[in-house]
Write an enzyme that holds these catalytic residues in place. Structure first.
Site, PDB file in Angstrom:
ATOM      1  N   CYS A 125       0.844  -1.192   0.000  1.00 26.88           N
ATOM      2  CA  CYS A 125       0.000   0.000   0.000  1.00 26.88           C
ATOM      3  C   CYS A 125       0.888   1.254   0.000  1.00 26.88           C
ATOM      4  O   CYS A 125       1.773   1.370  -0.841  1.00 26.88           O
ATOM      5  CB  CYS A 125      -0.967  -0.053   1.174  1.00 26.88           C
ATOM      6  SG  CYS A 125      -2.323   1.123   1.075  1.00 26.88           S
ATOM      7  N   ASP A 183      -8.063  -3.576  -7.831  1.00 24.53           N
ATOM      8  CA  ASP A 183      -7.702  -2.600  -6.808  1.00 24.53           C
ATOM      9  C   ASP A 183      -8.269  -1.235  -7.184  1.00 24.53           C
ATOM     10  O   ASP A 183      -7.838  -0.642  -8.176  1.00 24.53           O
ATOM     11  CB  ASP A 183      -6.182  -2.524  -6.697  1.00 24.53           C
ATOM     12  CG  ASP A 183      -5.705  -1.620  -5.566  1.00 24.53           C
ATOM     13  OD1 ASP A 183      -6.510  -0.813  -5.064  1.00 24.53           O
ATOM     14  OD2 ASP A 183      -4.517  -1.715  -5.204  1.00 24.53           O
ATOM     15  N   HIS A 214      -7.189  -4.748  -3.524  1.00 25.42           N
ATOM     16  CA  HIS A 214      -6.195  -4.060  -2.701  1.00 25.42           C
ATOM     17  C   HIS A 214      -6.030  -4.812  -1.382  1.00 25.42           C
ATOM     18  O   HIS A 214      -6.983  -5.373  -0.850  1.00 25.42           O
ATOM     19  CB  HIS A 214      -6.667  -2.630  -2.422  1.00 25.42           C
ATOM     20  CG  HIS A 214      -5.633  -1.779  -1.773  1.00 25.42           C
ATOM     21  ND1 HIS A 214      -4.534  -1.300  -2.454  1.00 25.42           N
ATOM     22  CD2 HIS A 214      -5.515  -1.319  -0.500  1.00 25.42           C
ATOM     23  CE1 HIS A 214      -3.795  -0.581  -1.638  1.00 25.42           C
ATOM     24  NE2 HIS A 214      -4.357  -0.580  -0.446  1.00 25.42           N
TER      25      HIS A 214
END
Length: 245
Positions: A125, A183, A214
């Site tokens: 991330c 994502d 994600h």
């Protein structure tokens, strides 16, 4: 391989940074992986990920990425409150402070008798972005970036022209970038922006898009994909064994 854990408060240009260290519990020198977390800092899933990497023969450093903005030892929950605080921190801390954190981590690793001179970066991330960003440091030899956010959009604070996408041509390290096709944080258009920049600047990089959402590496929550996560760990270990010789 059995591992051992330590906690260090490392001096940085912007104050002490709590850093969690994982390493093989045996004699020798090992390459270092700086492992950058999500916005939530070192949660249990991040700690488990670091342990997996260390168990393959690496020293793994997990810094508190927003140490200037929280009390030492802060871990945010995977809930709306934690997400809001983490995102606020993300949009407050300038990239230049992350750069000085990386410098401090490199210096720390080089000072440890059990660390070799070889250092890489990895993250998930925003941590994927920070791993990419860390590769601007000439001491970083390889970066494994999992679903890095905010590179394509230039939404993290920094001096004009010092954003990570613009600075891509300054990266000498080999890169691996992994994205989930489902994502929502990095769209296909956003991925293309990054890919085209890497191509245009003739960087040495590996690119992988998988059918995943994600945070598919996070072993808590309904987006976790255990089979894909295992593949990524194996690829990361092989990548670092090659680039951090």
């Amino acid at each position: 391989m059995i591992i051992t854990q330590e906690v260090h408060d490392i001096s940085t240009a912007t104050g002490p940074m709590r850093t969690y260290l994982y390493r093989p519990d045996c004699e020798g020198q090992f390459a270092t992986i700086i492992f950058y977390s999500e916005i939530f800092q070192q949660t249990a899933p991040i700690a488990r990920a670091a342990a997996i990497l260390a168990g393959h023969g690496f020293v793994v450093l997990v810094p508190e990425v927003f140490h200037e903005l929280n009390p030492i030892g802060t871990v945010l929950e995977y809930d709306d409150v934690g997400k809001d605080k983490g995102n606020a921190d993300k949009f407050t801390k300038p990239l230049e402070q992350h750069d000085s954190d990386t410098e401090a981590l490199v210096d720390f690793a080089r000072s440890m008798s059990f660390c070799s001179s070889n250092i890489g970066s990895m993250g998930v991330c925003i941590g994927g972005h920070l791993a990419y960003r860390a590769a601007l440091n000439p001491d970083i030899q390889g970066a494994f970036c999992l679903y890095p956010t905010d590179i394509h959009s230039n939404t993290l604070p920094c001096v004009k022209g010092n954003d990570s996408l613009t600075r891509t041509g300054d990266i000498a390290a080999e890169l691996v970038l992994v994205f989930g096709k489902q994502d929502p944080h990095v769209s296909s258009e956003g991925r293309k922006v990054i890919y085209d920049k890497l191509e245009a600047t003739e960087r040495k990089f590996n690119w992988l898009e998988v059918n995943a959402q994600h945070a598919f590496m996070r072993d808590e929550g309904d987006r976790y994909d255990p089979a894909l996560a295992l593949q990524m760990y194996l690829q990361a270990v092989a990548f670092f064994q090659r680039t951090l010789k």
